[in-house]
Design a protein around this motif. Structure first.
Motif, PDB file in Angstrom:
ATOM      1  N   ILE A 165       0.893  -0.806  -0.111  1.00  0.00           N
ATOM      2  CA  ILE A 165       0.183   0.468   0.558  1.00  0.00           C
ATOM      3  C   ILE A 165       0.742   1.223   0.087  1.00  0.00           C
ATOM      4  CG2 ILE A 165      -1.735   1.716   1.109  1.00  0.00           C
ATOM      5  CD1 ILE A 165      -3.218  -1.185   2.452  1.00  0.00           C
ATOM      6  N   VAL A 166       0.814   2.357  -1.618  1.00  0.00           N
ATOM      7  CA  VAL A 166       1.503   3.395  -1.106  1.00  0.00           C
ATOM      8  C   VAL A 166       0.793   4.048   0.194  1.00  0.00           C
ATOM      9  CG1 VAL A 166       1.519   4.833  -2.657  1.00  0.00           C
ATOM     10  CG2 VAL A 166       1.211   2.911  -3.973  1.00  0.00           C
ATOM     11  N   LYS A 167       1.842   5.051   0.404  1.00  0.00           N
ATOM     12  CA  LYS A 167       1.716   6.333   0.893  1.00  0.00           C
ATOM     13  C   LYS A 167       1.785   7.342   1.668  1.00  0.00           C
ATOM     14  CE  LYS A 167       1.253   2.574   4.886  1.00  0.00           C
ATOM     15  NZ  LYS A 167       1.455   1.264   3.604  1.00  0.00           N
ATOM     16  N   ASP A 168       1.239   8.717   2.097  1.00  0.00           N
ATOM     17  CA  ASP A 168       0.984   9.384   1.240  1.00  0.00           C
ATOM     18  C   ASP A 168       2.593   9.860   2.066  1.00  0.00           C
ATOM     19  OD1 ASP A 168       0.208  12.427   0.643  1.00  0.00           O
ATOM     20  OD2 ASP A 168      -0.157  12.627   2.455  1.00  0.00           O
ATOM     21  N   PRO A 169       3.498  11.356   1.296  1.00  0.00           N
ATOM     22  CA  PRO A 169       3.263  11.710   0.259  1.00  0.00           C
ATOM     23  C   PRO A 169       3.688  11.643  -1.282  1.00  0.00           C
ATOM     24  CG  PRO A 169       5.209  11.968   1.166  1.00  0.00           C
ATOM     25  CD  PRO A 169       4.641  11.511   1.770  1.00  0.00           C
ATOM     26  N   ASP A 170       3.788   9.971  -1.446  1.00  0.00           N
ATOM     27  CA  ASP A 170       3.443   8.801  -2.604  1.00  0.00           C
ATOM     28  C   ASP A 170       3.301   9.820  -3.988  1.00  0.00           C
ATOM     29  OD1 ASP A 170       3.514   7.485  -5.378  1.00  0.00           O
ATOM     30  OD2 ASP A 170       4.769   6.365  -3.866  1.00  0.00           O
ATOM     31  N   PRO A 171       3.814  10.520  -4.920  1.00  0.00           N
ATOM     32  CA  PRO A 171       3.092  11.250  -5.949  1.00  0.00           C
ATOM     33  C   PRO A 171       1.984  10.436  -6.466  1.00  0.00           C
ATOM     34  CG  PRO A 171       5.229  11.200  -6.606  1.00  0.00           C
ATOM     35  CD  PRO A 171       5.653  10.675  -5.265  1.00  0.00           C
ATOM     36  N   VAL A 172       2.157   9.505  -6.717  1.00  0.00           N
ATOM     37  CA  VAL A 172       0.777   8.487  -7.652  1.00  0.00           C
ATOM     38  C   VAL A 172      -0.206   8.835  -7.118  1.00  0.00           C
ATOM     39  CG1 VAL A 172       0.851   6.063  -5.902  1.00  0.00           C
ATOM     40  CG2 VAL A 172       0.629   6.469  -8.815  1.00  0.00           C
ATOM     41  N   LEU A 173      -0.274   9.036  -5.434  1.00  0.00           N
ATOM     42  CA  LEU A 173      -1.593   9.482  -5.028  1.00  0.00           C
ATOM     43  C   LEU A 173      -2.044  10.764  -5.160  1.00  0.00           C
ATOM     44  CD1 LEU A 173      -0.211   7.931  -1.188  1.00  0.00           C
ATOM     45  CD2 LEU A 173      -1.996   6.824  -2.725  1.00  0.00           C
ATOM     46  N   ARG A 174      -1.569  11.304  -6.407  1.00  0.00           N
ATOM     47  CA  ARG A 174      -2.156  12.936  -6.362  1.00  0.00           C
ATOM     48  C   ARG A 174      -2.870  12.037  -8.153  1.00  0.00           C
ATOM     49  NH1 ARG A 174      -4.072  15.426  -2.717  1.00  0.00           N
ATOM     50  NH2 ARG A 174      -2.572  15.679  -0.903  1.00  0.00           N
ATOM     51  N   GLU A 175      -2.722  11.308  -8.895  1.00  0.00           N
ATOM     52  CA  GLU A 175      -2.754  11.280 -10.054  1.00  0.00           C
ATOM     53  C   GLU A 175      -3.857  10.905  -9.976  1.00  0.00           C
ATOM     54  OE1 GLU A 175      -0.740  11.627 -12.200  1.00  0.00           O
ATOM     55  OE2 GLU A 175       1.658  12.170 -10.925  1.00  0.00           O
ATOM     56  N   HIS A 176      -4.530  11.578 -11.854  1.00  0.00           N
ATOM     57  CA  HIS A 176      -5.874  10.858 -11.886  1.00  0.00           C
ATOM     58  C   HIS A 176      -5.810   9.494 -12.712  1.00  0.00           C
ATOM     59  CE1 HIS A 176      -8.703  14.788 -11.460  1.00  0.00           C
ATOM     60  NE2 HIS A 176      -7.560  15.405 -11.376  1.00  0.00           N
ATOM     61  N   ALA A 177      -6.350   8.553 -11.957  1.00  0.00           N
ATOM     62  CA  ALA A 177      -6.180   6.881 -12.488  1.00  0.00           C
ATOM     63  C   ALA A 177      -7.523   7.267 -14.023  1.00  0.00           C
ATOM     64  CB  ALA A 177      -7.220   6.370 -11.584  1.00  0.00           C
ATOM     65  N   LYS A 178      -6.451   6.631 -15.103  1.00  0.00           N
ATOM     66  CA  LYS A 178      -7.341   6.244 -15.767  1.00  0.00           C
ATOM     67  C   LYS A 178      -8.215   4.571 -16.097  1.00  0.00           C
ATOM     68  CE  LYS A 178      -3.710   8.952 -17.400  1.00  0.00           C
ATOM     69  NZ  LYS A 178      -3.791   9.321 -16.882  1.00  0.00           N
ATOM     70  N   PRO A 179      -9.336   5.208 -16.784  1.00  0.00           N
ATOM     71  CA  PRO A 179     -10.574   4.478 -16.780  1.00  0.00           C
ATOM     72  C   PRO A 179      -9.817   3.054 -17.961  1.00  0.00           C
ATOM     73  CG  PRO A 179     -11.062   6.252 -18.062  1.00  0.00           C
ATOM     74  CD  PRO A 179     -10.097   6.728 -17.590  1.00  0.00           C
ATOM     75  N   VAL A 180     -11.159   2.198 -17.554  1.00  0.00           N
ATOM     76  CA  VAL A 180     -10.690   0.594 -17.227  1.00  0.00           C
ATOM     77  C   VAL A 180     -10.781   0.596 -18.896  1.00  0.00           C
ATOM     78  CG1 VAL A 180     -11.227  -1.813 -17.291  1.00  0.00           C
ATOM     79  CG2 VAL A 180      -9.906   0.323 -15.161  1.00  0.00           C
ATOM     80  N   ASP A 189      -6.670  -9.195  -5.440  1.00  0.00           N
ATOM     81  CA  ASP A 189      -5.853  -8.773  -5.262  1.00  0.00           C
ATOM     82  C   ASP A 189      -5.683  -7.386  -4.040  1.00  0.00           C
ATOM     83  OD1 ASP A 189      -3.747 -10.567  -6.273  1.00  0.00           O
ATOM     84  OD2 ASP A 189      -2.665  -9.143  -7.428  1.00  0.00           O
ATOM     85  N   MET A 190      -6.681  -6.238  -4.985  1.00  0.00           N
ATOM     86  CA  MET A 190      -7.059  -5.422  -4.025  1.00  0.00           C
ATOM     87  C   MET A 190      -7.698  -5.812  -3.132  1.00  0.00           C
ATOM     88  SD  MET A 190      -7.278  -2.772  -7.058  1.00  0.00           S
ATOM     89  CE  MET A 190      -8.615  -1.221  -6.213  1.00  0.00           C
ATOM     90  N   ALA A 191      -8.844  -6.552  -2.931  1.00  0.00           N
ATOM     91  CA  ALA A 191      -9.743  -7.747  -1.915  1.00  0.00           C
ATOM     92  C   ALA A 191      -8.527  -8.259  -0.845  1.00  0.00           C
ATOM     93  CB  ALA A 191     -10.365  -8.705  -2.218  1.00  0.00           C
ATOM     94  N   ASP A 192      -7.907  -8.863  -1.001  1.00  0.00           N
ATOM     95  CA  ASP A 192      -6.742  -9.534  -0.349  1.00  0.00           C
ATOM     96  C   ASP A 192      -5.927  -8.321   0.328  1.00  0.00           C
ATOM     97  OD1 ASP A 192      -7.656 -11.783  -1.339  1.00  0.00           O
ATOM     98  OD2 ASP A 192      -5.869 -12.396  -2.356  1.00  0.00           O
ATOM     99  N   THR A 193      -5.600  -7.249  -0.351  1.00  0.00           N
ATOM    100  CA  THR A 193      -5.009  -6.690   0.703  1.00  0.00           C
ATOM    101  C   THR A 193      -5.317  -5.195   1.095  1.00  0.00           C
ATOM    102  OG1 THR A 193      -2.906  -5.849  -1.680  1.00  0.00           O
ATOM    103  CG2 THR A 193      -3.320  -4.365   0.135  1.00  0.00           C
ATOM    104  N   MET A 194      -7.185  -5.209   0.997  1.00  0.00           N
ATOM    105  CA  MET A 194      -7.808  -4.353   2.028  1.00  0.00           C
ATOM    106  C   MET A 194      -8.227  -5.022   3.546  1.00  0.00           C
ATOM    107  SD  MET A 194     -12.028  -3.179   0.936  1.00  0.00           S
ATOM    108  CE  MET A 194     -12.322  -5.516   1.172  1.00  0.00           C
TER     109      MET A 194
END
Length: 160
Positions: free
Chosen positions: A6-21, A34-39
């Motif tokens: 899990i990426v932590k603040d202030p990693d710049p990826v958290l400030r990016e706009h995600a792209k549509p799938v 993987d996201m459910a397992d991680t959560m």
């Protein structure tokens, strides 16, 4: 299935706009798993793909069985909000901090499920808060940006 970092603040990826799938693929299925397992491993109630360093518009949430259990949404879009609630929020990407955030009390979101079917999810209370929080992540917004106050919660008393 795997537990992701899990990426932590202030990693710049958290400030990016995600792209549509653009389409559902086996890689998207693996990402959802993987996201459910991680959560669950992190004892969270929601996780957005940017929080594991992937700039795709994908979120998972589980606010308990009373709110429908595990919800997976691809390309979520909030289509309605009503009412207002003010309450505490935390974030797996900002450990050790909480904030009081004003959100809509009821929220409706549409997106795709893992099969590519369009679904609509309506949430109140915690689920409404979670939907708004996770969609914010897809737009590079953290709860600390919108909180009325940010604080370190008191440590819970341990039972002896």
């Amino acid at each position: 299935m795997a537990i992701r970092f899990i990426v932590k603040d202030p990693d710049p990826v958290l400030r990016e706009h995600a792209k549509p799938v653009p389409k559902i693929t086996p890689n998207i299925h693996k990402l959802l798993d993987d996201m459910a397992d991680t959560m669950y491993e992190a004892q969270g109630v929601g996780l957005a793909a940017p929080q594991i360093g992937i700039l795709k518009r994908v979120i998972v949430m589980d606010c308990g069985e009373e709110h429908g259990g595990l919800i997976e949404l691809i390309n979520p879009e909030i289509i309605a909000k009503e009412g207002e609630q003010l309450g505490p929020e935390g974030c797996l990407s900002i450990p050790g901090l909480q904030g009081d955030v004003r959100r809509a009390a009821k929220c409706t979101v549409k997106g795709w499920n893992r099969n590519g079917d369009e679904i609509t999810v309506e949430g109140t209370e915690l689920l409404a808060r979670c939907i708004q929080h996770e969609v914010d992540h897809l737009n590079g917004v953290l709860f600390t940006d919108v909180a009325e106050s940010v604080y370190r919660p008191e440590p819970e008393e341990q039972e002896q």
